[in-house]
Enzyme design. Structure first.
Site: not given
Ligand SMILES: NC(=O)c1ccc[n+]([C@@H]2O[C@H](COP(=O)([O-])OP(=O)(O)OC[C@H]3O[C@@H](n4cnc5c(N)ncnc54)[C@H](OP(=O)(O)O)[C@@H]3O)[C@@H](O)[C@H]2O)c1
Length: 281
Positions: A60, A125
C-alpha cells in the site's frame, strides 16, 4: 499452504512472511522490486505462475500526507491494485486477505467504531483505502487495523527512539485516540483468518486505546527515559498543520472477532516492551 505476500518489504508484509514461514508455509515474498501491484499484467502473471492458496496483500502507499497531493497515485496503489490482486486471485482460486485502516472513519463517534459503522473518510488516503475495501469483493478477508508498529520499517516507536535521543522535550497530540497495533501480533491473526477463510471486514488491533501523547509517554518510559519529557498539545496547535486530516477517534472495536469467539490481540503495552527490547539492543 502456499502463500504470496505483496509489500513484503514493509512492516506488516515482513512479519506476515515470518509468521507463515514459522508455521511451515511455502512462502513467496514480493517487495515492490519483484512485483509492482499497480501493474495489472504483472500481478496477473505472478499470481497465475505462483498459484498460491492465499494472497496476503500488504502492499500500500502509506504516506498519508503525500497522498493528499497525489490522489491518482493513492488510488492506483490503494484501490486499483486491490482489483488487480482480487481478479488474479479469483482466477487462481486463491483466498485474498487485504488490509485497511481506521482512516476510513471520520473519527467523530464517541465510542469505538465497529465493523458495521458507516465509513466517512476525511483524507485521500482514507478514501483510497475505502475504495480498496470495495475492490476486494465479498469473498476476501478485509482487516482494518491502526497505528501499525513493526520491527522492520518506520513507525512511531522508531521515531520516538530517535527524537528522544536528540531533544529534551517532545510534543505530541492528546486529542487523537487509537489502538497501537504490533505486526508481531497482527501477522499470525491474519494467517488464522485466512486459514479459516473468514470473509468480510474484521477490525484487528492490539487492545488499549490511548492518545498519541499517552502512547509516546509509554514508549519513552519503555526506553528508560522520563515520560515527563513528553508534553501534550492539541491537533489545532500543530505547526505546520499536517496535510491530511486524521480521525480524532480511530479506536476500532474488534466486534467481529469477539462475536466469533476468536481471541483478541493482547494489550499493546506488552508487544511495545518486546519491540523496544529488540530494536534497542
Ligand atoms: N502504518 C500504519 O500505521 C497503518 C495503519 C492502518 C492500516 N495500515 C495498512 O496496513 C498495511 C501495511 O502497512 P505497513 O505499515 O506495513 O506499511 P509500509 O511499511 O509502508 O509497507 C507497505 C509496503 O508496500 C510497498 N508498496 C507501495 N506501493 C507498492 C506497489 N505499487 N507495489 C508493490 N509494493 C508497494 C511499499 O514499498 P515502498 O517502501 O517501496 O513504497 C512498502 O514496502 C497497508 O495496507 C496499510 O494501508 C497501516
Amino acid at each position: 499452504m502456499k502463500v504470496l505476500v505483496t509489500g513484503a518489504g514493509g512492516q506488516l508484509g515482513h512479519d506476515v512472511v515470518g509468521a507463515c514461514v514459522s508455521a511451515g508455509d511455502d512462502v513467496v515474498a514480493t517487495g515492490r522490486a519483484e512485483l509492482d501491484v499497480t501493474v495489472r499484467s504483472d500481478v496477473a502473471a505472478a499470481i497465475a505462475a505462483i498459484r498460491p492458496d492465499v494472497v496476503f496483500h500488504c502492499a500500500a502507499w502509506t504516506a498519508v500526507d503525500d497522498c493528499e497531493s497525489d490522489p491518482d497515485r493513492a488510488f492506483a496503489a490503494n484501490a486499483e491494485a486491490v482489483r488487480w490482486v482480487r481478479e488474479a486471485s479469483a482466477l487462481a482460486g486463491a483466498h485474498l486477505v487485504t488490509i485497511s485502516t481506521d482512516y476510513v472513519f471520520d473519527g467523530t463517534l464517541e465510542r469505538p467504531y465497529h465493523e458495521r459503522d458507516t465509513p466517512n473518510p476525511r483524507s485521500v488516503y482514507g478514501r483510497s483505502k475505502l475504495a480498496g475495501e470495495g475492490e476486494a469483493g465479498p469473498n476476501a478477508t478485509i482487516v482494518r487495523t491502526s497505528w501499525v508498529c513493526g520491527e522492520h520499517g518506520s513507525n512511531m516507536v522508531r521515531t520516538v527512539l530517535r527524537l528522544a535521543s536528540e531533544h529534551d522535550t517532545l510534543s505530541f497530540v492528546d486529542d487523537q485516540h487509537g489502538c497501537p497495533t504490533f505486526t508481531a501480533d497482527l501477522a499470525p491473526m491474519l494467517r488464522r483468518l485466512a486459514l479459516e477463510r473468514r470473509t468480510g471486514i474484521h477490525h484487528v488491533t492490539n487492545q488499549g486505546a490511548v492518545s498519541w501523547y499517552e502512547f509516546v509517554r509509554s514508549i519513552v518510559a519503555a526506553i528508560g527515559k522520563d515520560p515527563a519529557m513528553v508534553r501534550p498539545i492539541r491537533t489545532a496547535d500543530l505547526d505546520p498543520p499536517r496535510a491530511a486530516e486524521r480521525p480524532a477517534n480511530g479506536v476500532l472495536d474488534n466486534a467481529v472477532l469477539r462475536e466469533a469467539g476468536l481471541p483478541l490481540l493482547r494489550d499493546h503495552r506488552q508487544p511495545l516492551a518486546e519491540l523496544v527490547a529488540r530494536i534497542s539492543t
